[in-house]
Design an enzyme around this catalytic site. Sequence first.
Site, PDB file in Angstrom:
ATOM      1  N   GLU A  70       9.405  -0.048  36.198  1.00 27.99           N
ATOM      2  CA  GLU A  70       8.983  -0.005  37.610  1.00 27.99           C
ATOM      3  C   GLU A  70      10.135  -0.305  38.561  1.00 27.99           C
ATOM      4  O   GLU A  70      10.373   0.419  39.535  1.00 27.99           O
ATOM      5  CB  GLU A  70       7.855  -1.015  37.836  1.00 27.99           C
ATOM      6  N   ASP A  90       6.253  -2.350  32.931  1.00 30.85           N
ATOM      7  CA  ASP A  90       5.915  -3.020  34.188  1.00 30.85           C
ATOM      8  C   ASP A  90       6.184  -4.494  33.970  1.00 30.85           C
ATOM      9  O   ASP A  90       5.415  -5.168  33.270  1.00 30.85           O
ATOM     10  CB  ASP A  90       4.447  -2.763  34.555  1.00 30.85           C
ATOM     11  N   ILE A  92       6.080  -7.228  35.820  1.00 34.08           N
ATOM     12  CA  ILE A  92       4.962  -8.053  36.286  1.00 34.08           C
ATOM     13  C   ILE A  92       3.929  -7.102  36.880  1.00 34.08           C
ATOM     14  O   ILE A  92       4.161  -6.506  37.940  1.00 34.08           O
ATOM     15  CB  ILE A  92       5.371  -9.085  37.361  1.00 34.08           C
ATOM     16  N   ASP A  93       2.822  -6.928  36.170  1.00 43.86           N
ATOM     17  CA  ASP A  93       1.724  -6.148  36.758  1.00 43.86           C
ATOM     18  C   ASP A  93       0.789  -7.163  37.419  1.00 43.86           C
ATOM     19  O   ASP A  93       0.199  -7.999  36.752  1.00 43.86           O
ATOM     20  CB  ASP A  93       0.988  -5.350  35.692  1.00 43.86           C
ATOM     21  N   THR A  95       2.049  -8.283  40.893  1.00 42.13           N
ATOM     22  CA  THR A  95       3.088  -9.047  41.620  1.00 42.13           C
ATOM     23  C   THR A  95       2.498  -9.783  42.811  1.00 42.13           C
ATOM     24  O   THR A  95       2.886 -10.934  43.096  1.00 42.13           O
ATOM     25  CB  THR A  95       4.228  -8.112  42.074  1.00 42.13           C
ATOM     26  N   ASP A 220       1.975   1.022  35.283  1.00 47.41           N
ATOM     27  CA  ASP A 220       0.798   0.150  35.363  1.00 47.41           C
ATOM     28  C   ASP A 220      -0.158   0.370  34.195  1.00 47.41           C
ATOM     29  O   ASP A 220      -0.841  -0.560  33.757  1.00 47.41           O
ATOM     30  CB  ASP A 220       0.007   0.440  36.655  1.00 47.41           C
TER      31      ASP A 220
HETATM   32  O1  LIG Z   1       2.969  -3.545  41.656  1.00 48.23           O
HETATM   33  P1  LIG Z   1       2.313  -4.171  40.457  1.00 48.23           P
HETATM   34  O2  LIG Z   1       1.821  -5.538  40.726  1.00 48.23           O
HETATM   35  O3  LIG Z   1       3.134  -4.020  39.213  1.00 48.23           O
HETATM   36  O4  LIG Z   1       1.035  -3.232  40.124  1.00 48.23           O
HETATM   37  C1  LIG Z   1      -0.154  -3.256  40.914  1.00 48.23           C
HETATM   38  C2  LIG Z   1      -1.236  -2.548  40.148  1.00 48.23           C
HETATM   39  O5  LIG Z   1      -1.495  -3.256  38.959  1.00 48.23           O
HETATM   40  C3  LIG Z   1      -2.521  -2.444  40.953  1.00 48.23           C
HETATM   41  O6  LIG Z   1      -3.495  -1.734  40.249  1.00 48.23           O
HETATM   42  C4  LIG Z   1      -2.266  -1.762  42.277  1.00 48.23           C
HETATM   43  O7  LIG Z   1      -3.465  -1.718  43.014  1.00 48.23           O
HETATM   44  C5  LIG Z   1      -1.201  -2.505  43.056  1.00 48.23           C
HETATM   45  O8  LIG Z   1      -0.932  -1.801  44.260  1.00 48.23           O
HETATM   46  C6  LIG Z   1       0.099  -2.647  42.254  1.00 48.23           C
HETATM   47  O9  LIG Z   1       0.664  -1.368  42.081  1.00 48.23           O
HETATM   48 MG   LIG Z   2       1.972  -2.699  38.117  1.00 46.05          MG
HETATM   49 MG   LIG Z   3       4.897  -4.503  38.597  1.00 45.76          MG
END
Ligand SMILES: O=P([O-])([O-])O[C@@H]1[C@@H](O)[C@H](O)[C@@H](O)[C@H](O)[C@@H]1O
Ligand SMILES: [Mg+2]
Ligand SMILES: [Mg+2]
Length: 282
Positions: A70, A90, A92-93, A95, A220
């Site tokens: 990412e 990813d 940190i999914d 963030t 993601d």
């Molecule tokens: O940016 P991140 O925290 O890795 O990933 C997040 C996703 O897990 C989430 O589904 C989406 O709604 C957020 O906008 C963001 O993209």
């Molecule tokens: Mg993510």
């Molecule tokens: Mg992320």
Amino acid sequence: MADPWQNAMDHAVAVARKAGEVVCDALRGDRAVMTKSSVVDLVTQTDQKVEQLIIQSVKEKFPTHRFIGEESVAAGEPCVLSDSPTWIIDPIDGTTNFVHAFPFVAISIGFAINKQVEFGVVFSCVEDKMFTARRGKGAFCNGEPLQVSRQEAVEQAMVATEFGSDRDADVVDKIFQSLRNILCLPVHGVRGAGSAAINMCLVASGCVEAYYEIGIHVWDVAAASLIVSEAGGVLMDVDGGDVDLMSRRIIAANSKTITERLVKAIVPFSLPRDDATPPKKS
Ligand SMILES: O=P([O-])([O-])O[C@@H]1[C@@H](O)[C@H](O)[C@@H](O)[C@H](O)[C@@H]1O
Ligand SMILES: [Mg+2]
Ligand SMILES: [Mg+2]
């Protein structure tokens, strides 16, 4: 026949756990916040540090492999899935959750070859839940097998979704139209963990019957897509077509029945594909 990618999957689990320690340590400290595509599309130095930790660790063992990360893509690397062994990361999914110390953050590591995900690892590090799946060999959480919910009545379903980071009023209106249609099916409830990967692992765990979102990225969902399908779930595009991990749209559900009801309720719209966005680097 020996599994040619087992040692790679074992490495993914080990590096995800190590990355989880970094993330959980950072949750106890200060978290300098930066922004990307919008003022609510957040990134931190921990996202960037964890992604580099994972990539460097993999490169040492598998120097010819490719990466889609990412934060590397955000820094201008191309987002291209070739037939080569490719790690889809990813760091940190969730963030935004991380910035607010909202305790649902995951490290997501998918591995694809010939454009097919072969294993997926999602580590929900605050919960200490290691979700894993190997194509054809099932899905697990901390070693326990996962099975999607058997509920096929959408009126008795729990659905997960997210609102994403696009605050364009027209986009928000479409997101809310879908949400309204789904709530009025009706469904028992709508939830959002704040992480696509964790939402999909909740589908695989049978805790929610479905997750859908328009606006996600391949990093993601790549790992969790295999976890859902290996737990007996179904993946589909929001318009009822085949799922396309680069399309920024997905439904992950326990059954075709529930998926098809959601397709009728969702107001579909398109976004630039992940692999269509030209890399920023000249
Ligand atoms: O940016 P991140 O925290 O890795 O990933 C997040 C996703 O897990 C989430 O589904 C989406 O709604 C957020 O906008 C963001 O993209
Ligand atoms: Mg993510
Ligand atoms: Mg992320």
